[in-house]
Scaffold this motif. Structure first.
Motif, short mmCIF file in Angstrom:
data_model
loop_
_atom_site.label_atom_id
_atom_site.label_comp_id
_atom_site.label_asym_id
_atom_site.label_seq_id
_atom_site.Cartn_x
_atom_site.Cartn_y
_atom_site.Cartn_z
N ARG A 81 21.78 -72.74 -35.77
CA ARG A 81 20.90 -71.77 -36.43
C ARG A 81 20.69 -72.15 -37.90
NH1 ARG A 81 16.48 -68.90 -36.40
NH2 ARG A 81 16.64 -66.74 -37.09
N ASP A 114 18.23 -63.18 -44.55
CA ASP A 114 17.92 -61.76 -44.35
C ASP A 114 17.54 -61.09 -45.67
OD1 ASP A 114 18.84 -58.74 -44.11
OD2 ASP A 114 18.49 -59.45 -42.07
N GLU A 126 22.08 -54.42 -41.17
CA GLU A 126 21.93 -55.51 -40.20
C GLU A 126 23.05 -56.54 -40.32
OE1 GLU A 126 17.14 -55.47 -39.35
OE2 GLU A 126 17.93 -57.05 -40.66
N ARG A 141 22.41 -60.13 -33.02
CA ARG A 141 21.24 -59.27 -32.93
C ARG A 141 21.42 -58.10 -33.88
NH1 ARG A 141 23.87 -58.19 -27.90
NH2 ARG A 141 23.70 -60.45 -27.73
N TYR A 142 20.31 -57.45 -34.24
CA TYR A 142 20.34 -56.34 -35.18
C TYR A 142 20.15 -55.03 -34.42
CZ TYR A 142 20.02 -60.09 -38.60
OH TYR A 142 20.25 -61.23 -39.34
N VAL A 161 13.90 -52.10 -36.65
CA VAL A 161 13.65 -52.73 -35.35
C VAL A 161 13.24 -51.63 -34.38
CG1 VAL A 161 14.72 -53.88 -33.38
CG2 VAL A 161 15.19 -54.69 -35.70
N GLY A 186 15.17 -57.09 -32.14
CA GLY A 186 16.43 -57.25 -32.87
C GLY A 186 17.05 -58.61 -32.72
N HIS A 187 16.65 -59.34 -31.67
CA HIS A 187 17.22 -60.66 -31.40
C HIS A 187 16.40 -61.77 -32.05
CE1 HIS A 187 20.10 -59.50 -28.07
NE2 HIS A 187 19.40 -58.39 -28.23
N ARG A 188 17.02 -62.92 -32.21
CA ARG A 188 16.30 -64.11 -32.68
C ARG A 188 15.21 -64.43 -31.66
NH1 ARG A 188 17.14 -68.91 -30.29
NH2 ARG A 188 16.54 -70.87 -31.32
N VAL A 209 7.07 -60.69 -34.74
CA VAL A 209 8.26 -61.41 -35.22
C VAL A 209 8.32 -61.29 -36.74
CG1 VAL A 209 9.46 -63.62 -35.28
CG2 VAL A 209 8.09 -63.00 -33.27
N ASP A 238 12.12 -63.51 -40.86
CA ASP A 238 13.37 -64.23 -40.61
C ASP A 238 13.48 -64.76 -39.19
OD1 ASP A 238 13.66 -61.78 -39.35
OD2 ASP A 238 15.67 -61.39 -40.10
N HIS A 240 13.33 -62.92 -36.37
CA HIS A 240 13.85 -61.94 -35.40
C HIS A 240 12.71 -61.05 -34.92
CE1 HIS A 240 18.35 -62.32 -35.53
NE2 HIS A 240 17.97 -63.15 -36.48
#
Length: 543
Positions: A50, A322, A346, A410-411, A417, A439-441, A507, A510, A512
């Protein structure tokens, strides 16, 4: 008085990464650091998959790949009694060049020790005309008001003080953060999971003196359990030996570093030189707040974790990305200041997740089994080694195979989100299953033109449409009304459509996912207000 948008305190990897992220977004910053930028001892060595995606965004991924670490050097994990003792177990991992493509990312992890990674970042930062780097400058004090932060800085070379006025300040000044202490923010958790000492040494041609073969790490096991590990730094002469033990053992004035190196080598005739001996504590700590007013914490200033898994610096780079896009949004006026509140909401859960995973990795290094006779030859020693082989290697795989940790965060529950009603998937440290769930990449998919979907995400929001442009127009119109930077990508790509699962996917800058659905919401402006914290609080049911 010197003015800037963001004052960054600390020019370690997280501070430098934040300056790069801000520059990428067109936001000016000043970095102050009391040191000279020299990395004397490499405490980190792994740039995660990442983090390599972030480096790709900043245009420095190739520099990291060409850092100097041999790409064919095997990254094996060896469990042994010493380099010339008994082999207990071995996990074979290829060098970066030969590592199979995961299909999870356009990037691979990279072995790049801090003595190379920091200078790569520093050089890239120095090339940005939006960043001013000031080494030998010590932050002495700061005050803040409703409009910004005024920092008093001392130039250690001239002994003169000057004032920097910034809209915001971000402290990336490490585990002992003076800024965090000034804010009255506390670290919560376990301050001492164990006591260790790092022995930084040079052993030219070490590979010729032992029979364990090349490896990223040699886990050293004795009758007391796993007592240490030898970690490769430059794959040539520089190594780091970590000795684990009690406080009395590793912090004693009688600690004999040379004796521990000889025990690690299993021979007394191997030439080496100890450059430094640095005691430290393995911790599991997270700050009870990530900000106060206009001052924020990032990296080790707000989370301190065991090095097992290499999550620390990489978690810090996630912090930088972030807070970076959120500062851009607020400074450029397309998001409300309340957006900055989501930084802690987050990133703090991610920090707890990662410090817990690192602590778990450490605990697995010494299974609750008998180590009696493990260093002796003969049938009894062979039996002990066989009994421990599985537990020492197979049960520690999550430390060496951390795709879930690096890509699966994940957030969940973030106020910016928009959930779509799908259940949260399991959060496995090793296993990552790509998902475009909010919330996820946003997942990587290789597009027909050779680009990755990751490459589509940039300074503003991105709307992916797997239908027509007309389907996306209500959201695009709302973005124009709100002054929100939003790029539209209409993709006629079956693989991407399958991965993202909805006709429209929003999206964040960042990378996500903020929202997804098969049609524009009834009130697109309200949805955009929610994901930028710019609208009134709303029920977080799927829109």
């Amino acid at each position: 008085m010197i003015k800037t948008s963001v004052l960054v305190v600390g020019a370690g990897p997280v501070g430098l990464a934040l300056a790069m992220e801000l520059s990428y977004r067109g936001i000016d910053s000043i970095i102050v650091d009391q040191g000279d930028g020299t990395v004397r001892y490499s405490k980190m060595g792994l740039v995660s998959i990442r983090s390599m995606e972030f480096c790709r965004r900043w245009g420095i991924a190739e520099r990291v790949r060409q850092c100097g670490f041999p790409d064919d050097y095997p990254l094996n994990q060896v469990f042994c009694t010493s380099l010339n003792g008994h082999l207990i177990s071995k996990l074979d991992y290829p060098g970066v060049r030969d590592e199979p493509t995961s299909g999870l990312s356009p990037e691979k992890k990279q072995r790049c020790p801090q003595l190379w990674f920091d200078p790569i970042l520093a050089k890239a930062v120095s090339e940005q005309n939006t960043v001013s780097m000031r080494y030998h400058c010590l932050l002495e004090s700061f005050v803040q008001d409703g409009e910004g932060v005024s920092a008093t800085v001392r130039d250690l070379a001239s002994d003169e003080t000057f004032t920097i006025r910034a809209a915001y300040m971000v402290a990336c000044d490490g585990a002992g953060s003076g800024v965090r202490k000034s804010l009255g923010i506390q670290l919560e958790g376990d301050h001492a999971l164990s006591y260790s000492v790092g022995i930084y040494l040079r052993a030219p041609g070490l590979a010729a003196y032992h029979r364990m073969g090349p490896a990223e790490r040699y886990m050293l096991v004795g009758e007391e359990g796993t007592w240490g590990h030898l970690t490769v730094v430059d794959a040539r002469d520089i190594w780091r030996l970590t000795v684990i033990g009690s406080q009395d053992k590793v912090e004693s004035e009688h600690f004999d570093a040379d004796a521990w190196v000889r025990r690690c080598f299993g021979r007394d005739d191997i030439p080496f030189h100890v450059d430094a001996v640095l005691p430290w504590r393995r911790s599991r700590l997270v700050a009870n707040a990530y900000s106060k007013g206009r001052v924020f914490l990032a990296g080790d200033a707000c989370h301190v974790m065991a090095p097992n898994g290499g999550y620390g610096m990489n978690t810090g780079l996630g912090d930088a990305v972030d807070i970076g896009w959120k500062l851009q949004a607020v400074l450029n006026g397309w998001a409300a200041p309340a957006l900055l509140d989501s930084y802690e909401l987050e990133r703090r859960p991610v920090a707890w997740r990662n410090v817990d995973a690192a602590a778990s990795n450490f605990s697995l290094l010494t299974p609750k089994l008998s180590f009696a006779g493990i260093e002796t030859s003969g049938a009894a020693g062979d039996e002990t080694r066989r009994n421990l082989s599985y537990d020492l290697s197979e049960r520690t795989r999550q430390e060496w195979e951390p795709h879930g940790i690096n890509l699966g965060y994940r957030y969940e529950g973030s106020p910016i989100v928009m959930p779509d009603g799908t259940p949260e998937p399991a959060d496995d440290p090793s296993r990552y299953i790509p998902t475009a769930r909010p919330g996820h990449r946003a997942p990587h998919v290789e597009l027909s033109d050779g680009r990755s979907t990751i490459d589509l995400f940039g300074p503003g929001f991105v709307l992916l449409s797997f239908g027509s442009a007309e389907l996306a127009e209500p959201i695009m119109a709302a973005a124009r009304t709100a002054g929100l930077p939003l790029n539209l990508h209409c993709l006629a790509e079956p693989a991407a459509a399958a991965a993202y699962e909805r006709a429209l996917v929003l999206v964040r800058p960042d990378g996500h996912v903020a929202w997804r659905a098969d049609a524009a919401p009834a009130d697109p402006l309200a949805m955009l207000g929610q994901v930028t914290a710019s609208g009134p609080p709303r029920d977080r049911a799927p829109m």
